[in-house]
Motif scaffolding. Structure first.
Motif, PDB file in Angstrom:
ATOM      1  N   GLY A  34       0.824  -1.202   0.000  1.00  0.00           N
ATOM      2  CA  GLY A  34       0.000   0.000   0.000  1.00  0.00           C
ATOM      3  C   GLY A  34       0.854   1.246   0.000  1.00  0.00           C
ATOM      4  N   TRP A  35       0.246   2.330  -0.421  1.00  0.00           N
ATOM      5  CA  TRP A  35       0.855   3.661  -0.313  1.00  0.00           C
ATOM      6  C   TRP A  35      -0.056   4.523   0.564  1.00  0.00           C
ATOM      7  CZ3 TRP A  35       5.584   5.174  -1.971  1.00  0.00           C
ATOM      8  CH2 TRP A  35       6.227   4.383  -2.914  1.00  0.00           C
ATOM      9  N   PHE A  36       0.578   5.265   1.444  1.00  0.00           N
ATOM     10  CA  PHE A  36      -0.128   6.185   2.327  1.00  0.00           C
ATOM     11  C   PHE A  36       0.576   7.531   2.251  1.00  0.00           C
ATOM     12  CE2 PHE A  36      -2.876   3.305   4.793  1.00  0.00           C
ATOM     13  CZ  PHE A  36      -2.370   2.092   4.377  1.00  0.00           C
ATOM     14  N   ARG A  37      -0.087   8.554   2.749  1.00  0.00           N
ATOM     15  CA  ARG A  37       0.549   9.867   2.784  1.00  0.00           C
ATOM     16  C   ARG A  37       0.116  10.616   4.039  1.00  0.00           C
ATOM     17  NH1 ARG A  37      -2.604  12.787  -2.301  1.00  0.00           N
ATOM     18  NH2 ARG A  37      -4.654  13.021  -1.284  1.00  0.00           N
ATOM     19  N   GLN A  38       0.982  11.530   4.438  1.00  0.00           N
ATOM     20  CA  GLN A  38       0.704  12.328   5.626  1.00  0.00           C
ATOM     21  C   GLN A  38       1.129  13.757   5.383  1.00  0.00           C
ATOM     22  OE1 GLN A  38       2.356  10.769   9.277  1.00  0.00           O
ATOM     23  NE2 GLN A  38       0.858  11.897  10.498  1.00  0.00           N
ATOM     24  N   ALA A  39       0.162  14.639   5.400  1.00  0.00           N
ATOM     25  CA  ALA A  39       0.416  16.061   5.248  1.00  0.00           C
ATOM     26  C   ALA A  39       0.643  16.675   6.626  1.00  0.00           C
ATOM     27  CB  ALA A  39      -0.764  16.737   4.553  1.00  0.00           C
ATOM     28  N   PRO A  40       1.314  17.811   6.692  1.00  0.00           N
ATOM     29  CA  PRO A  40       1.574  18.442   7.993  1.00  0.00           C
ATOM     30  C   PRO A  40       0.278  18.685   8.771  1.00  0.00           C
ATOM     31  CG  PRO A  40       2.882  19.483   6.295  1.00  0.00           C
ATOM     32  CD  PRO A  40       1.951  18.546   5.589  1.00  0.00           C
ATOM     33  N   GLY A  41       0.265  18.265  10.017  1.00  0.00           N
ATOM     34  CA  GLY A  41      -0.886  18.485  10.870  1.00  0.00           C
ATOM     35  C   GLY A  41      -2.051  17.552  10.631  1.00  0.00           C
ATOM     36  N   LYS A  42      -1.876  16.599   9.744  1.00  0.00           N
ATOM     37  CA  LYS A  42      -2.960  15.673   9.421  1.00  0.00           C
ATOM     38  C   LYS A  42      -2.551  14.242   9.719  1.00  0.00           C
ATOM     39  CE  LYS A  42      -5.145  18.492   5.844  1.00  0.00           C
ATOM     40  NZ  LYS A  42      -5.692  18.503   4.458  1.00  0.00           N
ATOM     41  N   GLU A  43      -3.555  13.393   9.812  1.00  0.00           N
ATOM     42  CA  GLU A  43      -3.275  11.984  10.038  1.00  0.00           C
ATOM     43  C   GLU A  43      -2.823  11.327   8.738  1.00  0.00           C
ATOM     44  OE1 GLU A  43      -6.430  11.081  13.674  1.00  0.00           O
ATOM     45  OE2 GLU A  43      -6.649  10.076  11.757  1.00  0.00           O
ATOM     46  N   ARG A  44      -2.122  10.231   8.898  1.00  0.00           N
ATOM     47  CA  ARG A  44      -1.706   9.463   7.735  1.00  0.00           C
ATOM     48  C   ARG A  44      -2.942   8.864   7.077  1.00  0.00           C
ATOM     49  NH1 ARG A  44       3.550   5.762   8.407  1.00  0.00           N
ATOM     50  NH2 ARG A  44       4.132   7.758   9.346  1.00  0.00           N
ATOM     51  N   GLU A  45      -3.016   8.979   5.762  1.00  0.00           N
ATOM     52  CA  GLU A  45      -4.189   8.510   5.051  1.00  0.00           C
ATOM     53  C   GLU A  45      -3.835   7.554   3.924  1.00  0.00           C
ATOM     54  OE1 GLU A  45      -6.308  11.722   3.184  1.00  0.00           O
ATOM     55  OE2 GLU A  45      -4.664  12.197   1.817  1.00  0.00           O
ATOM     56  N   PHE A  46      -4.780   6.691   3.642  1.00  0.00           N
ATOM     57  CA  PHE A  46      -4.618   5.706   2.582  1.00  0.00           C
ATOM     58  C   PHE A  46      -4.639   6.389   1.217  1.00  0.00           C
ATOM     59  CE2 PHE A  46      -5.097   1.783   0.384  1.00  0.00           C
ATOM     60  CZ  PHE A  46      -6.052   1.987  -0.605  1.00  0.00           C
ATOM     61  N   VAL A  47      -3.776   5.894   0.327  1.00  0.00           N
ATOM     62  CA  VAL A  47      -3.743   6.402  -1.042  1.00  0.00           C
ATOM     63  C   VAL A  47      -4.125   5.300  -2.036  1.00  0.00           C
ATOM     64  CG1 VAL A  47      -2.284   7.354  -2.855  1.00  0.00           C
ATOM     65  CG2 VAL A  47      -1.997   8.133  -0.478  1.00  0.00           C
ATOM     66  N   ALA A  48      -3.425   4.172  -1.962  1.00  0.00           N
ATOM     67  CA  ALA A  48      -3.667   3.092  -2.924  1.00  0.00           C
ATOM     68  C   ALA A  48      -3.101   1.795  -2.369  1.00  0.00           C
ATOM     69  CB  ALA A  48      -3.030   3.409  -4.268  1.00  0.00           C
ATOM     70  N   ALA A  49      -3.639   0.682  -2.870  1.00  0.00           N
ATOM     71  CA  ALA A  49      -3.138  -0.627  -2.462  1.00  0.00           C
ATOM     72  C   ALA A  49      -3.189  -1.578  -3.649  1.00  0.00           C
ATOM     73  CB  ALA A  49      -3.956  -1.184  -1.298  1.00  0.00           C
ATOM     74  N   ILE A  50      -2.344  -2.605  -3.575  1.00  0.00           N
ATOM     75  CA  ILE A  50      -2.284  -3.608  -4.630  1.00  0.00           C
ATOM     76  C   ILE A  50      -2.019  -4.957  -3.990  1.00  0.00           C
ATOM     77  CG2 ILE A  50       0.189  -3.211  -5.014  1.00  0.00           C
ATOM     78  CD1 ILE A  50      -0.366  -3.652  -8.035  1.00  0.00           C
TER      79      ILE A  50
END
Length: 124
Positions: A34-50
């Motif tokens: 999976g790929w996740f991302r985290q922007a400043p001040g935000k929780e880590r969020e799901f982007v994509a999975a395979i």
């Protein structure tokens, strides 16, 4: 399995980047990714999975139609092709892996192994 994410950088809005996730230590093809991302001040969020074979993919609504997740098990590497980037895509991007059970997992807690993250910055 150890994961190393790379390919981040700075890009203007509308541009593209390709992230890579190199795996080592165990058989990469045994793991969903999976790929996740985290922007400043935000929780880590799901982007994509395979899934481990690459036969199924799943995307967050925010990236659907713009991002493509893929993998090359022969090279022990996963990818995230990001197109039509917007400033809202700015974040640290993480790749993650989990022992496959046939289900796509979107939660961070479902993944056992994490890469170190790579910064993606999109300017307007």
């Amino acid at each position: 399995v150890q994961l190393q994410a790379s390919g981040g950088g700075w890009v203007q809005a509308g541009g593209s980047l390709r992230l890579s996730c190199a795996a080592s230590g165990r058989t990469f093809s045994s793991y969903d990714m999976g790929w996740f991302r985290q922007a400043p001040g935000k929780e880590r969020e799901f982007v994509a999975a395979i899934t481990r074979s690459g036969g199924r993919t799943y995307y967050a609504d925010s990236v659907k139609g713009r991002f493509i997740i893929s993998r090359n098990n022969a090279k022990n590497t996963g990818y995230l092709q990001m197109n039509a980037l917007t400033p809202e895509d700015t974040a640290v991007y993480y790749c993650a892996a989990r022992s496959s059970n046939g289900y796509i997992v979107k939660s961070t807690t479902g993944y056992n192994y994490w890469g170190q993250g790579t910064q993606v910055t999109v300017s307007s």
